[in-house]
Write a protein that holds these residues in place. Sequence first.
Motif, PDB file in Angstrom:
ATOM      1  N   ILE B 140       0.841  -1.214   0.000  1.00  0.00           N
ATOM      2  CA  ILE B 140       0.000   0.000   0.000  1.00  0.00           C
ATOM      3  C   ILE B 140       0.868   1.253   0.000  1.00  0.00           C
ATOM      4  O   ILE B 140       0.405   2.344   0.350  1.00  0.00           O
ATOM      5  CB  ILE B 140      -0.991   0.026   1.192  1.00  0.00           C
ATOM      6  CG1 ILE B 140      -0.249  -0.069   2.531  1.00  0.00           C
ATOM      7  CG2 ILE B 140      -2.021  -1.091   1.067  1.00  0.00           C
ATOM      8  CD1 ILE B 140      -1.141   0.272   3.733  1.00  0.00           C
ATOM      9  N   GLY B 245      -3.157   2.314  -1.175  1.00  0.00           N
ATOM     10  CA  GLY B 245      -4.348   1.542  -0.845  1.00  0.00           C
ATOM     11  C   GLY B 245      -4.513   1.312   0.635  1.00  0.00           C
ATOM     12  O   GLY B 245      -3.943   2.026   1.468  1.00  0.00           O
TER      13      GLY B 245
ATOM     14  N   THR D 261      -7.023  -1.374  -3.469  1.00  0.00           N
ATOM     15  CA  THR D 261      -6.058  -0.534  -4.197  1.00  0.00           C
ATOM     16  C   THR D 261      -6.804   0.119  -5.359  1.00  0.00           C
ATOM     17  O   THR D 261      -8.020   0.019  -5.459  1.00  0.00           O
ATOM     18  CB  THR D 261      -4.900  -1.370  -4.765  1.00  0.00           C
ATOM     19  OG1 THR D 261      -5.432  -2.234  -5.797  1.00  0.00           O
ATOM     20  CG2 THR D 261      -4.238  -2.216  -3.705  1.00  0.00           C
TER      21      THR D 261
END
Lengths: 330, 330, 330, 330
Positions: B140, B245, D261
């Motif tokens: 992420i 994310g 995501t």
Amino acid sequence: MKRIGILGCGRIGQVHAASVAASRRAQLAVVFDPFEAAGRPVGEAYGAVWTPDVDDVLNDDSIDAVIIASPTPTHIELMTRAVRNGKAVLCEKPIDLDLALVDACRDDLGELTDRVMLGFNRRFDPSFADVRARVSSGDIGDLEQLTIISRDPAAPPRQYVETSGGLFRDMMIHDFDMARFFLGDVAEVTALGANLISPEIADAGDIDGAVVSLRGVNGQLATITNSRRCAYGYDQRVEAFGELGMLEARNQHPTSVRLSTASTTESAPPIHHFFLDRYTPAYRAEFEAFLDCLETGTKPSPGFEDGRAALALADAAAESLRTGQTVRIG
Amino acid sequence: MKRIGILGCGRIGQVHAASVAASRRAQLAVVFDPFEAAGRPVGEAYGAVWTPDVDDVLNDDSIDAVIIASPTPTHIELMTRAVRNGKAVLCEKPIDLDLALVDACRDDLGELTDRVMLGFNRRFDPSFADVRARVSSGDIGDLEQLTIISRDPAAPPRQYVETSGGLFRDMMIHDFDMARFFLGDVAEVTALGANLISPEIADAGDIDGAVVSLRGVNGQLATITNSRRCAYGYDQRVEAFGELGMLEARNQHPTSVRLSTASTTESAPPIHHFFLDRYTPAYRAEFEAFLDCLETGTKPSPGFEDGRAALALADAAAESLRTGQTVRIG
Amino acid sequence: MKRIGILGCGRIGQVHAASVAASRRAQLAVVFDPFEAAGRPVGEAYGAVWTPDVDDVLNDDSIDAVIIASPTPTHIELMTRAVRNGKAVLCEKPIDLDLALVDACRDDLGELTDRVMLGFNRRFDPSFADVRARVSSGDIGDLEQLTIISRDPAAPPRQYVETSGGLFRDMMIHDFDMARFFLGDVAEVTALGANLISPEIADAGDIDGAVVSLRGVNGQLATITNSRRCAYGYDQRVEAFGELGMLEARNQHPTSVRLSTASTTESAPPIHHFFLDRYTPAYRAEFEAFLDCLETGTKPSPGFEDGRAALALADAAAESLRTGQTVRIG
Amino acid sequence: MKRIGILGCGRIGQVHAASVAASRRAQLAVVFDPFEAAGRPVGEAYGAVWTPDVDDVLNDDSIDAVIIASPTPTHIELMTRAVRNGKAVLCEKPIDLDLALVDACRDDLGELTDRVMLGFNRRFDPSFADVRARVSSGDIGDLEQLTIISRDPAAPPRQYVETSGGLFRDMMIHDFDMARFFLGDVAEVTALGANLISPEIADAGDIDGAVVSLRGVNGQLATITNSRRCAYGYDQRVEAFGELGMLEARNQHPTSVRLSTASTTESAPPIHHFFLDRYTPAYRAEFEAFLDCLETGTKPSPGFEDGRAALALADAAAESLRTGQTVRIG
């Protein structure tokens, strides 16, 4: 701006009227219904003329297209007259309950059937359409197995069942079309039916639940499960399984709320109750696709042949149910 | 085969005894508890000796390591004696409720603290550990925000609260460690507390709910939400949000069953009721990690300093609650 | 049929125009925008007159209500003139960036503020509204903790940030209102801010992420987490926790499709990208609620005081950020 | 403390050895395998004797029960000798691939078959068992439709297929038993098969995918979908649909982590890879249920007749596949 006429102002006619009204590319010019109580309010709600005389629609050269939402036995005659008068047609399913009449219509109309779109609205459901598009893009490799579950919230009244053509022709016909949407043509059909829900339906000689197995011409397998009654709403799911994975279109809820208490966690609300809630976006997208064809002159999909093929599968399922044998399609 | 002694046979001692028994690399040799009614059954269940004399464990050279699961005020003394006697230590949190005593212990033990692992079991929960590992792998991008929600199923009795050190030192200390697991060191702490659940807890001078905001030394923000009572079970969640994310570790259910009826859909069962159910795999993985350190001679993580740091955050939160000001650490 | 005027034809004005057009109880009569390129297309799309002269709207006695969607600095003047001319007002947030001007307006208008509805559209999101209604019905008992997570998909340009009033007044103001929707009045505010995303925003003197803790006047705790950038879309969630359970409003996806492959399972598509997708039903419901008030003469909610209170919380958060102290309100 | 012998130390024998070791009510006394390389390590791992002579187990009066995990062709002989020697038997499925031999065994053993439990482990999966129990409690009213989806992660090698008895007898036999677990006896079977995955399997004369429809004696309908290969893991799901709702046992993931995501949201990790991961708790619960029967003297369930009935369904499916006809049972 395409000028549209709607033939038949019952529940499904009203759904189409709303789709026409919501489009920026079309206007609802006229609605036909023999009953003033049915037709006039629809006309007024959308600023369209109501007429009890279908000729007022079919003979009006300013009308570009008609949507046939009248009782099934009238579909072939109205469709025939409309395309002969130069109009495009969006016809609710089925074309007719009698495959022989459908074939006669096909012979009669010839290439004019290219002007007919069939109202298999579920192909335009954003989730089902997305699964189909991603299968085509190869997201799960070659398609191998398809699982369709389709349950109505509540059994229809006996009188509806008596004229509907039965579960296969009236309800599962949508799922037969969905199977063809994914598999292409179908080679084999095997059906099991049940009477577990409604004695009235049994009395009318129909089943109220069924599972049907299909094999596509390319060898893929599919199952369709139907029930005339579903406690938690309008259960509408499709799973496509392939070499590289699976795509599911799950049920849809009116909100994203989840409740957790001492007795339940992450409990969602009931799913959409019936097709008016679940498939509103599908009906809109269907009408926009119809307009695309009108504007570009391309042949609509699903078309007349798709309507015929789904009916042939319903007939095959009925035969399999009667004989206990797998039916091979021509 | 490492020979393990357990000091204290209460609820948490029994959890550790089961972990030792389940390991193929260790055997439970001896358990200490001053009370025969507590200690003897644990010894018998796992084929270990019970002793009411802690010296029987600490002076036994055949014991490689001890797990300290006795009351908090005894931790420092037992830890000190054990490491001085050459044993590795897995010590339940907290080291002590008094940061000054922890610091004195640190001064006293020096490098011997490298033999101590702290029992922050949640770092070893497979889901939390996976989130942490994937954050480290960059799944992420840079971590920016962390949301920790941690709620116990039911408020403890007043007498527990009176000696536990309070919500921050007893309950949220796990979440402070979880925050440090993700953020590294913490620079700022701000706390709000509430008394909405238990008048008994209020009478004992403690809060029964809290939200704490943190800033890591690298600027990331975090919130911790605690409640002493949760109707739907042991609510244990972590969300890590970053540039690319988000990774969530959601609650866990004992089965994968979902119920749909006219009033609810996709309803899951209550989540695991408490730490014995939820964190069994975490305790096992924690003990295996401890064995890894024993076998390889590496310094355990989380270690003594992590135990100290989490306590310092609890103290800072208490100060922020008292003053209404953000407290800067270090 | 209520006749509506829209003041300002930018992005948000167009959203409102669509809501008016979709209603069966209102018609869009006139749109004002000083720029023909902005105003004329909106008028034409919905069959309304465009005018570059706001007096054409404000002085037209046939206009029942106006929607103020112009730049923030014009809100107070337009609102004042509209209500003095007998029109109901639906005003986009914020009333103004300067609380002193808002208070002066309040003094000036007196009871006329009862004709003003504030455009906190999220109160009308079907999911958030359902959570709120079920909390009121006691489904989770007394509310104790509230968790709001709200992240925009992408950081705005520097020039927007320079005039927007900053993250608290421009973005989190929606979440302050959401907190008040659940908690009622707020007693304490504590804020932490971060600059992890956009150097441009830092240069403009603003933060690009924040966590704010609140205490309601009845003692409930809440956290709000904001980020100016979110890779997976427009993250908009609310969790209400109470004595008997929890209600969550989760993110929403454009379809119900889930993908499973060798590397991922049950993967959903990105959530709605921004407020135009996510909150379309909310804007429609907001306008219908406004029409309800118009038709029944009741005072709109959220009203002027709600707009003022949210701004006061934004100011308090800014003060807490500056001082590192919890700010007590009122 | 029941003394257990295991006959056969392959993969499934090792699974059972772990279950015995994990139980507090049993001890693994002896393991038989003709090959030292297979048997000795299993014995050593669990502190049991290994013997290459099956008589050492069958003639040992101190052994209370045996678990038959040897190749299928040996099951009947070992089962027969074990029960004649007074031992309880937990026998892996199938009893035999030849229904005639199973029937002969039934005639031969008479009431001694009451000492045999069949290893249909899935009945003991906590999720499937919970669905079954809640169906029995009436949570969804009368059961009407059952949907079983069962896919293995990867196709077995050709040599396995050649001796396994084919997909219906080797793989789907678990699902036939699951169908009987819910429906009771089955009245009709209809099968469609496919060869889409493995040319090797086709060469060996078997199918690699199938859908089978069943009707229970009480009229309920069921579908079973099998595939020999599944990209996302070991797909194991059951849905029970009834008058009042639906109960699903969904797939299970090793963690509760979800990733969001720019390209995916709420993405779960792959499901458990195969039966060793997915069904470990089921094997343990199965063995505990076997011990319950041993201790109380009750007849085990599933028993010999259940093993026979599932095999009869597999035979019926094979016949339906060959003839294209629905096969009626009994």
